[in-house]
Design an enzyme around this catalytic site. Structure first.
Site, mmCIF file in Angstrom:
data_model
loop_
_atom_site.group_PDB
_atom_site.id
_atom_site.type_symbol
_atom_site.label_atom_id
_atom_site.label_comp_id
_atom_site.label_asym_id
_atom_site.label_seq_id
_atom_site.Cartn_x
_atom_site.Cartn_y
_atom_site.Cartn_z
ATOM 1 C CG ASP A 109 0.532 17.066 -20.594
ATOM 2 O OD1 ASP A 109 1.593 17.627 -20.920
ATOM 3 O OD2 ASP A 109 -0.304 16.669 -21.420
ATOM 4 C CG ASP A 154 -2.853 19.534 -22.997
ATOM 5 O OD1 ASP A 154 -2.384 19.248 -24.115
ATOM 6 O OD2 ASP A 154 -4.049 19.350 -22.686
ATOM 7 C CG HIS A 156 -5.308 23.001 -25.194
ATOM 8 N ND1 HIS A 156 -4.658 22.355 -26.214
ATOM 9 C CD2 HIS A 156 -5.709 22.021 -24.326
ATOM 10 C CE1 HIS A 156 -4.654 21.044 -25.963
ATOM 11 N NE2 HIS A 156 -5.275 20.816 -24.837
ATOM 12 C CG HIS A 160 -7.539 23.199 -28.297
ATOM 13 N ND1 HIS A 160 -7.794 21.884 -28.000
ATOM 14 C CD2 HIS A 160 -6.435 23.194 -29.098
ATOM 15 C CE1 HIS A 160 -6.887 21.120 -28.579
ATOM 16 N NE2 HIS A 160 -6.048 21.882 -29.246
ATOM 17 C CG HIS A 205 -7.973 20.529 -20.770
ATOM 18 N ND1 HIS A 205 -8.913 20.209 -21.720
ATOM 19 C CD2 HIS A 205 -6.776 20.130 -21.279
ATOM 20 C CE1 HIS A 205 -8.327 19.619 -22.744
ATOM 21 N NE2 HIS A 205 -7.026 19.576 -22.514
ATOM 22 C CE LYS A 230 1.310 17.161 -24.307
ATOM 23 N NZ LYS A 230 -0.154 17.331 -24.149
ATOM 24 C CB CYS A 275 -0.560 13.526 -22.823
ATOM 25 S SG CYS A 275 -1.818 14.535 -23.646
HETATM 26 C C1 VGL Z 1 -4.615 15.221 -21.921
HETATM 27 C C2 VGL Z 1 -6.840 15.001 -22.353
HETATM 28 C C3 VGL Z 1 -6.856 16.190 -23.039
HETATM 29 C C4 VGL Z 1 -3.373 14.679 -21.275
HETATM 30 C C5 VGL Z 1 -4.594 16.411 -22.615
HETATM 31 O O1 VGL Z 1 -2.481 15.454 -20.929
HETATM 32 O O2 VGL Z 1 -3.287 13.453 -21.123
HETATM 33 N N1 VGL Z 1 -5.729 14.525 -21.793
HETATM 34 N N2 VGL Z 1 -5.707 16.884 -23.155
HETATM 35 ZN ZN ZN Z 2 -5.630 18.894 -23.869
#
Ligand code: VGL
Ligand code: ZN
Length: 361
Positions: A109, A154, A156, A160, A205, A230, A275
């Site tokens: 990510d 990530d 979304h 989401h 995000h 994901k 993550c």
């Molecule tokens: C993540 C918070 C929300 C990450 C993803 O990639 O760690 N953190 N979504």
């Molecule tokens: Zn996320």
């Protein structure tokens, strides 16, 4: 008495100079079976362990407990020593994986929103700068020859469940400690639905196709890299790159790693305590040896980062800095904790095969 700088028989397998095969395994058994009785006793096995587990010419010191556990895991009939058959059966796979691991780097990510956008880590409680992972990861890619490099994203949809601004489009469950009107970013709430879902709320995000969801342009991406997205299901978040948070559906990641015969998974990126961490935990559950790259990770919350590191270590993972990676990938640095993990996996695989023999499906 042996001279301290005698040759280490395992050195010739470093960096695949020679592929470790069954013939090498037989020779290895004969070398350590000093009294020639067809068994490696505790003392003979100790000598083998001190040659297997070293960093260059420096042997690691294993604890009695570690030596005992490895012997027990590889000693199929539990007679306290390793027969030639046990050596060729169990120890071959064990040694092969230790001497010539197959390594994947998973870059988690490294997307604009976490570095410079809506969920910039520098605005999170730990105040860490996500941009710091980029030079560490780039220099790793320049210096280490991974068998596979995977980038996760990530990814979304706009509706989401994790976005605080979407809190009104789903009903809160009666057990939620925080009410729908009060709930804000970083609160953990409980939603109603086909399954009751606990969810930490984040700023919006990594919306599919947006600038925030793109990988940072300074990040190097080798040509033959693989991408795994994901968090695509609007109703459930997905911190791990293997599973959604409810463990209901899997991404293609485990198949990708298995198809390439990956044994070792190196995790780095953001967020360490979210993550990156959950991806590492699931990798360990899948039987990969897990190495978290401390200086190539940044996280959300200091206490959560510490807790996550502890959970990773409890699952057998090691946490190291990127400067140590090259030697481990090439097999010249062979840390005991990873070898112990391999022994556990070999023993587990044997149990599964034996159970299948008893209960064919
Ligand atoms: C993540 C918070 C929300 C990450 C993803 O990639 O760690 N953190 N979504
Ligand atoms: Zn996320």
């Amino acid at each position: 008495m042996e001279s301290p700088d005698r040759d280490n028989v395992f050195d010739k397998f470093v960096d695949r100079k020679k592929i470790f095969d069954k013939q090498d395994c037989i020779q290895c058994f004969q070398r350590y079976d000093v009294d020639g009785d067809g068994f490696l006793n505790k003392k003979e096995f100790h000598q083998l362990l001190s040659d297997v587990f070293c960093d260059g010419s420096q042997s690691y010191k294993l604890t009695e407990a570690q030596e005992g556990e490895i012997l027990t895991l590889l000693d199929q009939d539990q007679d306290g020593q390793i027969s030639k058959a046990e050596f060729l059966g169990n120890c071959y796979y064990w040694l092969k994986q230790i001497l010539q691991p197959s390594s994947a780097l998973i870059v988690v990510d490294v997307q604009n929103d976490f570095l410079d956008g809506n969920l910039a880590l520098r605005n999170c409680p730990a105040g860490q700068d996500g941009l710091g992972v980029i030079p560490a990861i780039n220099s790793l890619l320049d210096t280490v020859n991974f068998d596979l490099v995977v980038y996760t994203r990530d990814w979304h949809p706009a509706d989401h469940i994790s976005f605080a601004e979407n809190k009104h489009i789903r009903r809160f469950h009666a057990t939620s400690q925080i009410s729908q009107t009060e709930a804000k970013v970083h609160d953990t709430v409980i939603f109603e639905g086909s399954s009751i879902t606990e969810q930490k709320l984040w700023p919006t995000h990594c919306v599919q196709g947006s600038w925030g969801a793109e990988l940072h342009t300074d990040l190097k991406v080798p040509d033959d890299s693989i991408f795994v997205d994901k968090g695509k299901n609007p109703e459930v978040d997905s911190y791990s790159a293997f599973w959604d948070n409810n463990k209901q559906s899997q991404t293609e990641l485990v198949q990708i790693l298995s198809k390439r015969n990956i044994t070792d998974v190196y995790v780095c990126g953001v967020a360490y305590d979210v993550c990156v961490g959950f991806t590492g935990l699931d990798a360990a559950d899948h039987g990969f040896r897990v190495i978290a790259l401390d200086d190539a990770c940044r996280g959300v919350d200091l206490q959560h980062i510490e807790d996550m590191k502890k959970s990773l270590q409890d699952k057998g993972a090691i946490i190291i800095n990127t400067c140590k990676v090259k030697d481990i990938v090439e097999g010249s640095d062979r840390p005991p904790k990873l070898g112990l993990q391999t022994a556990r996996n070999v023993a587990l695989a044997r149990t599964l095969v034996n159970n299948n023999k008893v209960h064919p499906t």
